[in-house]
Design a protein around this motif. Structure first.
Motif, PDB file in Angstrom:
ATOM      1  N   SER A 296      63.685 -11.813  13.833  1.00 15.02           N
ATOM      2  CA  SER A 296      62.815 -11.197  12.899  1.00 15.02           C
ATOM      3  C   SER A 296      63.561  -9.732  12.904  1.00 15.02           C
ATOM      4  CB  SER A 296      61.216 -10.983  13.356  1.00 15.02           C
ATOM      5  OG  SER A 296      61.198 -10.459  14.650  1.00 15.02           O
ATOM      6  N   ALA A 297      63.379  -9.118  11.588  1.00 17.12           N
ATOM      7  CA  ALA A 297      63.740  -7.651  11.453  1.00 17.12           C
ATOM      8  C   ALA A 297      63.000  -6.800  12.380  1.00 17.12           C
ATOM      9  CB  ALA A 297      63.537  -7.542   9.863  1.00 17.12           C
ATOM     10  N   ASP A 298      63.681  -5.508  12.541  1.00 16.88           N
ATOM     11  CA  ASP A 298      63.169  -4.759  13.406  1.00 16.88           C
ATOM     12  C   ASP A 298      61.817  -3.916  12.680  1.00 16.88           C
ATOM     13  OD1 ASP A 298      66.260  -3.243  14.722  1.00 16.88           O
ATOM     14  OD2 ASP A 298      64.819  -5.236  15.313  1.00 16.88           O
ATOM     15  N   SER A 299      61.823  -3.999  11.419  1.00 14.10           N
ATOM     16  CA  SER A 299      60.763  -3.389  10.796  1.00 14.10           C
ATOM     17  C   SER A 299      59.460  -4.197  10.823  1.00 14.10           C
ATOM     18  CB  SER A 299      60.897  -3.372   9.369  1.00 14.10           C
ATOM     19  OG  SER A 299      61.362  -4.474   8.645  1.00 14.10           O
ATOM     20  N   VAL A 300      59.338  -5.632  11.347  1.00 17.57           N
ATOM     21  CA  VAL A 300      58.229  -6.352  11.329  1.00 17.57           C
ATOM     22  C   VAL A 300      58.062  -6.850  12.905  1.00 17.57           C
ATOM     23  CG1 VAL A 300      58.583  -6.994   8.903  1.00 17.57           C
ATOM     24  CG2 VAL A 300      59.337  -8.432  10.741  1.00 17.57           C
ATOM     25  N   LYS A 301      58.981  -6.363  13.832  1.00 16.89           N
ATOM     26  CA  LYS A 301      58.843  -7.003  15.165  1.00 16.89           C
ATOM     27  C   LYS A 301      57.380  -6.447  15.716  1.00 16.89           C
ATOM     28  CE  LYS A 301      63.178  -8.092  17.131  1.00 16.89           C
ATOM     29  NZ  LYS A 301      64.056  -8.027  16.192  1.00 16.89           N
ATOM     30  N   GLY A 302      56.834  -7.424  16.291  1.00 14.12           N
ATOM     31  CA  GLY A 302      55.416  -7.065  16.847  1.00 14.12           C
ATOM     32  C   GLY A 302      54.088  -7.169  15.993  1.00 14.12           C
ATOM     33  N   ARG A 303      54.530  -7.271  14.490  1.00 15.25           N
ATOM     34  CA  ARG A 303      53.373  -7.364  13.619  1.00 15.25           C
ATOM     35  C   ARG A 303      53.346  -8.959  13.086  1.00 15.25           C
ATOM     36  NH1 ARG A 303      53.621  -4.122   9.352  1.00 15.25           N
ATOM     37  NH2 ARG A 303      55.904  -4.150   9.245  1.00 15.25           N
ATOM     38  N   PHE A 304      54.667  -9.476  12.399  1.00 13.90           N
ATOM     39  CA  PHE A 304      54.876 -10.631  11.995  1.00 13.90           C
ATOM     40  C   PHE A 304      55.263 -11.604  12.656  1.00 13.90           C
ATOM     41  CE2 PHE A 304      55.862  -8.613   7.357  1.00 13.90           C
ATOM     42  CZ  PHE A 304      54.779  -7.939   7.554  1.00 13.90           C
ATOM     43  N   THR A 305      54.576 -13.054  12.725  1.00 18.19           N
ATOM     44  CA  THR A 305      55.221 -13.986  13.374  1.00 18.19           C
ATOM     45  C   THR A 305      55.655 -15.070  12.606  1.00 18.19           C
ATOM     46  OG1 THR A 305      53.604 -13.315  15.048  1.00 18.19           O
ATOM     47  CG2 THR A 305      54.561 -15.547  15.263  1.00 18.19           C
ATOM     48  N   ILE A 306      56.926 -15.954  12.779  1.00 16.65           N
ATOM     49  CA  ILE A 306      57.116 -16.793  12.098  1.00 16.65           C
ATOM     50  C   ILE A 306      56.934 -18.228  12.743  1.00 16.65           C
ATOM     51  CG2 ILE A 306      59.487 -16.619  12.722  1.00 16.65           C
ATOM     52  CD1 ILE A 306      60.309 -17.635   9.866  1.00 16.65           C
ATOM     53  N   SER A 307      56.648 -19.152  12.237  1.00 15.32           N
ATOM     54  CA  SER A 307      56.460 -20.553  12.856  1.00 15.32           C
ATOM     55  C   SER A 307      56.741 -21.319  11.808  1.00 15.32           C
ATOM     56  CB  SER A 307      55.079 -20.681  13.381  1.00 15.32           C
ATOM     57  OG  SER A 307      54.061 -20.384  12.385  1.00 15.32           O
ATOM     58  N   ARG A 308      56.741 -22.745  12.653  1.00 17.76           N
ATOM     59  CA  ARG A 308      57.062 -23.835  11.690  1.00 17.76           C
ATOM     60  C   ARG A 308      56.787 -25.020  12.378  1.00 17.76           C
ATOM     61  NH1 ARG A 308      64.047 -24.597  10.734  1.00 17.76           N
ATOM     62  NH2 ARG A 308      63.859 -26.636   9.745  1.00 17.76           N
ATOM     63  N   ASP A 309      56.133 -26.003  11.180  1.00 20.47           N
ATOM     64  CA  ASP A 309      55.705 -27.386  11.541  1.00 20.47           C
ATOM     65  C   ASP A 309      56.696 -28.307  11.004  1.00 20.47           C
ATOM     66  OD1 ASP A 309      54.308 -29.803  11.695  1.00 20.47           O
ATOM     67  OD2 ASP A 309      52.407 -28.964  11.737  1.00 20.47           O
ATOM     68  N   ASN A 310      57.697 -28.869  11.921  1.00 20.51           N
ATOM     69  CA  ASN A 310      58.511 -29.725  11.389  1.00 20.51           C
ATOM     70  C   ASN A 310      58.194 -31.057  10.752  1.00 20.51           C
ATOM     71  OD1 ASN A 310      60.654 -27.996  11.764  1.00 20.51           O
ATOM     72  ND2 ASN A 310      60.837 -28.922  13.897  1.00 20.51           N
ATOM     73  N   ALA A 311      56.911 -31.396  11.333  1.00 23.50           N
ATOM     74  CA  ALA A 311      56.113 -32.530  11.074  1.00 23.50           C
ATOM     75  C   ALA A 311      55.879 -32.568   9.498  1.00 23.50           C
ATOM     76  CB  ALA A 311      55.320 -33.156  11.792  1.00 23.50           C
ATOM     77  N   LYS A 312      55.323 -31.471   9.071  1.00 19.06           N
ATOM     78  CA  LYS A 312      54.648 -31.034   7.709  1.00 19.06           C
ATOM     79  C   LYS A 312      55.729 -30.500   6.785  1.00 19.06           C
ATOM     80  CE  LYS A 312      49.902 -30.481   9.375  1.00 19.06           C
ATOM     81  NZ  LYS A 312      48.651 -29.653   9.222  1.00 19.06           N
ATOM     82  N   ASN A 313      56.830 -30.134   7.394  1.00 18.52           N
ATOM     83  CA  ASN A 313      57.954 -29.620   6.604  1.00 18.52           C
ATOM     84  C   ASN A 313      57.577 -28.253   6.170  1.00 18.52           C
ATOM     85  OD1 ASN A 313      60.235 -31.225   6.837  1.00 18.52           O
ATOM     86  ND2 ASN A 313      58.967 -32.755   5.454  1.00 18.52           N
TER      87      ASN A 313
END
Length: 123
Positions: free
Chosen positions: A59-76
Motif C-alpha cells: 500500500s502507498a504510504d499515504s494510506v498505510k494504517g487507514r486503508f486495507t486491501i483484501s481479496r477473495d479468490n473464490a469470488k474473484n
C-alpha cells in the motif's frame, strides 16, 4: 479478456469509512495482481494498494494504517476498506488487474481496468 466492475463509492464525512468492491469476470485465471489506483482532478493516477494472488499486500504510504486491501479468490473479488477518510482522499478510484509480469505500483503494468467509482470526502 478480464472485466472489472467496481462498487461502493460515495460521499462521506471526514473520519468516516467506505468499502469498495471490485468483481472480476472473464479470463480470471490470468490475473496475478489486483490493485486500486485513484485519480483526483488535475492530478496523475496514483497507486493506492495491491494484493497478489499469493496474498502479499502493498500500500502507498499515504494510506498505510487507514486503508486495507483484501481479496477473495473464490469470488474473484477484491476489496478496499477505507477508514479515517480525509478530504485529500477524494478521487475516482479504479480497480485494476495484471498478470505476473510488471511492477504492482505502476499503472501501466495493469492491462484490465474498471470504470471507476467516485469517492468524495467532505470536511
Amino acid at each position: 479478456q478480464v472485466q472489472l466492475v467496481e462498487s461502493g463509492g460515495g460521499l462521506v464525512l471526514a473520519g468516516g469509512s467506505l468499502r469498495l468492491s471490485c468483481a472480476a469476470s472473464g479470463r480470471t485465471s490470468s490475473i496475478y495482481d489486483m490493485g486500486w489506483f485513484r485519480q483526483a482532478p488535475g492530478k496523475e493516477r496514483e497507486f493506492v494498494a495491491a494484493i497478489r494472488r499469493i496474498g502479499s499486500i502493498y500500500s502507498a504510504d499515504s494510506v498505510k494504517g487507514r486503508f486495507t486491501i483484501s481479496r477473495d479468490n473464490a469470488k474473484n473479488t477484491v476489496y478496499l476498506q477505507m477508514n479515517s477518510l480525509k478530504p485529500e482522499d477524494t478521487a475516482v478510484y479504479y480497480c485494476a488487474a495484471k498478470p505476473y509480469s510488471g511492477s504492482y505500483y505502476l499503472h501501466n503494468s495493469y492491462d484490465s481496468w474498471g470504470q471507476g467509482t467516485q469517492v468524495t470526502v467532505s470536511s
